[in-house]
Design a protein around this motif. Structure first.
Motif: not given
Length: 323
Positions: A180-181, A264-266, A270-271, A292-293
């Motif tokens: 995550x993140x 681009x949004x990928x 990832x984060x 999602x975080x």
């Protein structure tokens, strides 16, 4: 004549007198005999009856013996439950203890040691300067001598550089770890390229080696991390290398505007970034690696590395040119 009658009368009287005196004696003797029979015979019969009655006491002893035997049986059962079965319970407990799976873990994964390994193995985990996490397994409980016995190593390498491991025969690529993140990690098992054990331990070593499949199958992601298994997991990305490879125009020239937007949004996804656009949120939520975080308005772009910043800028330029 008269005198003769008198003598006959006297004789008859005497006979009668004798008969009367003998009858009481007979009665007395009969009474005595009866008395003796009562006092002698009946006591004997009573004794016999008492002896006969004494048999039930003998049988009464049997219940006592029976009770005793039952008590012993119960005690024996108790002993069997509290003694031998205690032993059996201890043995079963020991077996259960031995059968309890041994868990391990390092970095972003957990795993289960094959039961057949028992205590005959050692495990060491390390982190390299480049951030690679690896756990190695040896056949020997004490690997301080450093001689042979190496079974395998599980690697978690940052960036998921597939080309580094895909074509080496003693490496098996398992998939991609998405903490995550955090940066994506590749998940790989490295096997020995030659025979490791001493001759004396050959059979045990190969039995343990055969069970490496169980170790591999037991790997799971730790905490909020996710694993996209196999290269199929990697192909869930539009551009799986966008977090560590610096793209060029050649990499983007054949992509559509929609593909560029997703690529681009990928990088942000990832984060763990969330998206205000419903279609983007739905798209990335369908991916096994997406965790999602972070709300879109709270996302900090300082988490992006140089390769990611370069790629975002280049993709934006191509988006403006694309039809």
């Amino acid at each position: 004549m008269k005198l003769l009658k008198i003598m006959v009368l006297v004789l008859v009287t005497a006979i009668l007198a004798c008969s009367c005196s003998k009858k009481p004696e007979v009665v007395t003797e009969a009474s005595q005999a009866a008395t003796e029979a009562v006092t002698t015979a009946k006591p004997e019969e009573t004794t016999k009856a008492a002896e006969t009655t004494a048999v039930p006491p003998t049988e009464a002893i049997r219940p006592t013996e029976t009770v005793k035997l039952e008590t012993e049986t119960v005690e024996a059962t108790t002993d069997a439950i509290g003694g031998r079965p205690t032993k059996a319970v201890e043995e079963e407990t020991t077996e259960v203890k031995a059968a309890v799976p041994q868990k391990g873990g390092f970095g972003y994964i957990t795993f289960t040691i094959p039961e057949s390994w028992g205590e005959d193995f050692s495990m060491e985990s390390h982190k390299d300067q480049d951030g690679t996490l690896w756990t190695e397994f040896h056949e020997e409980p004490d690997y301080s001598n450093g001689e042979g016995g190496w079974l395998c190593s599980i690697l978690q390498f940052p960036g998921n550089e597939l080309t580094q491991y895909n074509y080496l025969p003693n490496y098996e690529y398992l998939g991609e770890i998405r903490p995550a993140g955090s940066t994506v990690y590749g998940l790989v098992i490295e096997y020995p390229s030659d025979v490791q054990p001493s001759t004396a331990q050959m059979d045990r070593y190969f039995k343990m080696y055969d069970d490496l499949e169980l170790l591999k199958e037991s790997i799971t992601a730790k905490g909020a991390a996710k694993i996209a298994w196999g290269e199929g997991g990697v192909t869930e990305y539009i551009m799986p290398e966008s977090d560590f490879v610096y793209f060029s125009e050649y990499d983007l020239k054949d992509m559509t505007k929609e593909e560029l937007r997703l690529a681009r949004n990928e990088i942000y996804a990832r984060h763990g970034r969330k998206f205000n656009s419903a279609d983007l949120q739905a798209y990335f939520s369908s991916k096994s690696w997406y965790v999602p975080g972070v709300d879109a308005d709270k996302f900090d772009e300082s988490v992006l590395n140089d390769a990611e910043k370069h790629n975002i800028k280049l993709i934006e330029e191509f988006e403006k040119k694309a039809e």
